[in-house]
Design a protein around this motif. Structure first.
Motif, PDB file in Angstrom:
ATOM      1  N   PRO A 180       0.816  -1.225   0.000  1.00  0.00           N
ATOM      2  CA  PRO A 180       0.000   0.000   0.000  1.00  0.00           C
ATOM      3  C   PRO A 180       0.844   1.267   0.000  1.00  0.00           C
ATOM      4  O   PRO A 180       0.342   2.339  -0.330  1.00  0.00           O
ATOM      5  N   LEU A 181       2.106   1.147   0.352  1.00  0.00           N
ATOM      6  CA  LEU A 181       2.970   2.326   0.429  1.00  0.00           C
ATOM      7  C   LEU A 181       3.963   2.388  -0.724  1.00  0.00           C
ATOM      8  O   LEU A 181       4.799   3.288  -0.768  1.00  0.00           O
ATOM      9  N   GLN A 182       3.858   1.411  -1.634  1.00  0.00           N
ATOM     10  CA  GLN A 182       4.753   1.376  -2.801  1.00  0.00           C
ATOM     11  C   GLN A 182       6.220   1.472  -2.359  1.00  0.00           C
ATOM     12  O   GLN A 182       7.014   2.219  -2.943  1.00  0.00           O
ATOM     13  N   ALA A 183       6.545   0.726  -1.330  1.00  0.00           N
ATOM     14  CA  ALA A 183       7.878   0.800  -0.743  1.00  0.00           C
ATOM     15  C   ALA A 183       8.865  -0.189  -1.359  1.00  0.00           C
ATOM     16  O   ALA A 183      10.048  -0.140  -1.072  1.00  0.00           O
ATOM     17  N   ILE A 184       8.354  -1.099  -2.216  1.00  0.00           N
ATOM     18  CA  ILE A 184       9.191  -2.161  -2.764  1.00  0.00           C
ATOM     19  C   ILE A 184       9.673  -1.773  -4.149  1.00  0.00           C
ATOM     20  O   ILE A 184       8.878  -1.453  -5.030  1.00  0.00           O
ATOM     21  N   ARG A 185      10.989  -1.811  -4.340  1.00  0.00           N
ATOM     22  CA  ARG A 185      11.580  -1.495  -5.637  1.00  0.00           C
ATOM     23  C   ARG A 185      12.250  -2.757  -6.181  1.00  0.00           C
ATOM     24  O   ARG A 185      12.959  -3.463  -5.452  1.00  0.00           O
ATOM     25  N   ILE A 186      12.028  -3.021  -7.460  1.00  0.00           N
ATOM     26  CA  ILE A 186      12.607  -4.185  -8.122  1.00  0.00           C
ATOM     27  C   ILE A 186      13.570  -3.705  -9.199  1.00  0.00           C
ATOM     28  O   ILE A 186      13.224  -2.846  -9.997  1.00  0.00           O
ATOM     29  N   GLU A 187      14.779  -4.287  -9.206  1.00  0.00           N
ATOM     30  CA  GLU A 187      15.755  -3.998 -10.261  1.00  0.00           C
ATOM     31  C   GLU A 187      16.162  -5.313 -10.901  1.00  0.00           C
ATOM     32  O   GLU A 187      16.114  -6.363 -10.281  1.00  0.00           O
ATOM     33  N   GLY A 188      16.613  -5.204 -12.119  1.00  0.00           N
ATOM     34  CA  GLY A 188      17.148  -6.382 -12.784  1.00  0.00           C
ATOM     35  C   GLY A 188      16.085  -7.193 -13.491  1.00  0.00           C
ATOM     36  O   GLY A 188      14.904  -6.968 -13.343  1.00  0.00           O
TER      37      GLY A 188
END
Ligand code: SF4
Length: 63
Positions: free
Chosen positions: A55-63
């Motif tokens: 809900p807080l869009q706190a997860i970032r994905i790279e690669g």
């Protein structure tokens, strides 16, 4: 390589990501989020689901 980072200043430890990707995210004994920073490629779909439901869009994905 799949790389996951969580902005722990933003994360409020509600754990929606834990339900979406239990092999990557967990709540530790203190109830704080812990996670695998470089999960196996086979977990990509789960990680993407977790990022979507955060809900807080706190997860970032790279690669
Ligand atoms: S869903 Fe988002 S805010 Fe909730 S515990 Fe996971 S990273 Fe933190």
């Amino acid at each position: 390589m799949l790389k996951v980072t969580v902005d722990l200043d933003v994360c409020q430890d509600h754990g929606q990501c834990v339900f979406a990707a239990p092999d990557v995210f967990e709540l530790d004994d203190d109830g704080r989020l812990a996670y695998v920073g470089t999960p196996d490629e086979s977990l990509r779909a789960d990680v993407e689901d977790a990022a979507d439901v955060c809900p807080l869009q706190a997860i970032r994905i790279e690669g």
